[in-house]
Scaffold this motif. Structure first.
Motif, short mmCIF file in Angstrom:
data_model
loop_
_atom_site.label_atom_id
_atom_site.label_comp_id
_atom_site.label_asym_id
_atom_site.label_seq_id
_atom_site.Cartn_x
_atom_site.Cartn_y
_atom_site.Cartn_z
N VAL A 76 4.43 -0.65 -8.11
CA VAL A 76 4.28 0.43 -7.50
C VAL A 76 2.68 0.42 -7.52
CG1 VAL A 76 4.56 3.14 -7.44
CG2 VAL A 76 6.47 1.53 -7.79
N VAL A 77 2.04 0.87 -6.53
CA VAL A 77 0.50 1.18 -6.58
C VAL A 77 0.24 2.46 -5.97
CG1 VAL A 77 -1.57 0.33 -5.70
CG2 VAL A 77 0.22 -1.31 -6.29
N LYS A 91 -2.36 3.92 -11.35
CA LYS A 91 -1.01 3.45 -11.54
C LYS A 91 0.13 4.56 -12.03
CE LYS A 91 -0.13 0.10 -14.75
NZ LYS A 91 -0.27 -0.91 -15.62
N PRO A 92 1.32 4.60 -11.65
CA PRO A 92 2.13 5.83 -11.83
C PRO A 92 2.54 5.95 -13.48
CG PRO A 92 3.55 4.04 -10.85
CD PRO A 92 2.11 3.57 -11.02
N ASP A 93 2.72 6.96 -14.24
CA ASP A 93 3.01 7.04 -15.48
C ASP A 93 4.54 7.10 -15.76
OD1 ASP A 93 3.32 7.59 -18.16
OD2 ASP A 93 1.65 8.97 -18.07
N PRO A 94 5.30 5.88 -15.97
CA PRO A 94 6.70 6.09 -15.94
C PRO A 94 7.10 7.00 -17.12
CG PRO A 94 5.76 4.18 -16.71
CD PRO A 94 4.86 4.59 -16.32
N THR A 138 3.31 0.90 -1.74
CA THR A 138 2.24 2.00 -2.27
C THR A 138 2.77 3.36 -2.32
OG1 THR A 138 1.56 2.19 0.03
CG2 THR A 138 0.03 1.05 -1.38
N ALA A 139 2.52 4.26 -2.86
CA ALA A 139 2.72 5.68 -3.12
C ALA A 139 1.61 6.69 -3.16
CB ALA A 139 3.48 5.59 -4.54
N SER A 140 2.00 7.97 -2.83
CA SER A 140 0.99 8.98 -2.94
C SER A 140 0.90 9.52 -4.23
CB SER A 140 1.09 10.00 -1.59
OG SER A 140 2.22 10.61 -2.27
N GLY A 141 1.96 9.61 -5.11
CA GLY A 141 1.88 10.07 -6.08
C GLY A 141 2.48 11.41 -6.19
N GLY A 142 2.58 11.97 -4.59
CA GLY A 142 3.21 13.25 -4.52
C GLY A 142 2.41 14.36 -5.18
#
Ligand code: NDP
Ligand code: MG
Length: 379
Positions: free
Chosen positions: A233-234, A294-297, A169-173
């Motif tokens: 990554v979520v 979802k993160p945008d790569p 997991t990630a906060s996304g910052g």
């Protein structure tokens, strides 16, 4: 009595480790180390009276020696000093809380000296995981993850069943949801405002670029012996779920908690025991939703580059990491823009001479090569 040495005792993880030590009367600090923060290191020496303490510069060591001459402590300096703190005879476990590749040599020395490692210093594993993990097995020592996601994964493992997939997991910052265009104008001040976590400056910038998540994918692949392709990554913006693992039957186990490093630090120090922590707990009466995305790569290019460097392996993760350390330092000193960070990493990755299985000497050489290469690039 558990005896610990802390590499980077004056930083964010270092000081929180010390908070945990204060809560537990059966822990003794035998080694401390800092880069420049002589005032805080002196206070820590007075409080814990370790056998050895290290500081980076020789002049600072002389000054510190004089300041603590009333205490029975050896003051050492430089890489040799850091290694000495990592290898103190009596220590049982080393908390590696320095930031950056500077942690590689002391971590390896500590493993060779048969010390267990509570590992926060992810850059070391990103660059040298292919050497460190087999060495740890050979020396029969344990590496306990401190990074919250990796601690979460470690807490979710089931010894009877292999993990099919890691959901990191990630906060996304602070720039979650931004477009590429919007990232062009963000400032240092914006990038340092992490929505959920209070951390050292370097990792705070890494979270804003999402390169932190890329480094963590590589870190997880080494720690849990997983293919990069099996780590997803979520984004979970509340930072309540610290990571999840999925098993063959599609069952998913998650670890939840408030965004606070005390639990992962304490778990790494006292595993398998869970010790009392007085901090706030997750309150499901006030937390009404947990969001996923979802993160945008294509926007967070550094994340994309880190995943690809992780898949390529060999020298690629080292060059990615060294270029990132160099670029983040420049960004923190207002010398480059936020979006220059992934650009410079890409330049270094594209121009380096790839090697498949770099030794520690090769890794240290690649770090130097990367820094010299980037110095020559005009932005
Ligand atoms: P900080 O910048 O807050 O602290 C870094 C520490 O390392 C300081 O004690 C610093 O000393 C010391 N240090 C730096 N260079 C040297 C050196 N040459 N010799 C000895 N000590 C040195 O970083 P963080 O605590 O945020 O991060 C530490 C590591 O933990 C990083 O790898 C990070 O990615 C990882 N991590 C951190 C998290 C967090 O919440 N902070 C979460 C998960 C992982 P000085 O104070 O004198 O400069
Ligand atoms: Mg983390």
């Amino acid at each position: 009595m558990k005896k610990i040495s802390i590499l980077g005792s004056t930083g964010s993880i270092g000081t929180q480790t010390i908070d945990i030590v204060r809560l537990n009367s059966d822990v003794e600090v035998v080694g401390l180390s800092a880069h420049k923060n002589i005032d805080l290191l002196e206070k820590q020496i007075r409080e814990f009276k370790p056998q050895v303490a290290s500081i980076w510069e020789e002049d600072d060591a002389k000054l510190l020696k004089d300041r603590v001459k009333d205490i029975d402590v050896r003051i050492v300096f430089g890489m040799e000093g850091l290694i000495e703190v990592a290898c103190i005879n009596e220590s049982d476990i080393i908390v590696t809380a320095v930031v950056g590749m500077i942690g590689i040599q002391p971590t390896i020395a500590a493993i060779k000296a048969k010390k267990n490692i509570a590992l926060a210093n992810k850059e070391t594993l990103v660059c040298a995981g292919h050497i460190i993990m087999p060495l740890a097995r050979e020396m029969n020592i344990n590496i306990y993850p401190v990074d919250s996601e990796h601690s979460a994964i470690f807490q979710c493992l089931d010894k009877n069943n292999p993990v099919k997939k890691i959901l990191l997991t990630a906060s996304g910052g602070p720039f979650r949801g931004f477009t590429k265009e919007e990232l062009k104008n963000v400032t240092l001040e914006d990038a340092l405002k992490h929505p959920n976590w209070s951390m050292g400056k370097k990792i705070t910038i890494d979270s804003a670029t999402m390169i932190n998540k890329g480094l963590e994918i590589i870190e997880a692949s080494h720690l849990f012996d997983m293919d990069i392709d099996d780590i997803e990554v979520v984004i979970q913006k509340e930072s309540i779920i610290h990571s999840m693992v999925e098993f063959k039957d599609n069952g998913i186990i998650a670890q939840l908690g408030t965004p606070d490093m005390k639990l992962p630090i304490s778990y790494a120090l006292f595993y398998p025991e869970r010790r009392y922590i007085s901090e706030a707990r997750v309150d499901f009466n006030t937390l009404s939703t947990i969001n996923f995305s979802k993160p945008d790569p294509e926007v967070f290019e550094g994340l994309k580059m880190a995943i690809s460097a992780g898949k390529r392996g060999g020298s690629a993760p080292t060059v990615l990491n060294a270029a990132n350390e160099w670029a983040v330092d420049k960004f923190l000193n207002n010398k480059i823009k936020f979006i220059d960070i992934p650009y410079l990493i890409g330049m270094a990755l594209d121009n380096h001479e790839f090697t498949k299985n770099p030794s520690i000497e090769d890794i240290l050489y690649l770090e130097k090569w990367t820094e010299e290469f980037l110095e020559r690039i005009k932005i």
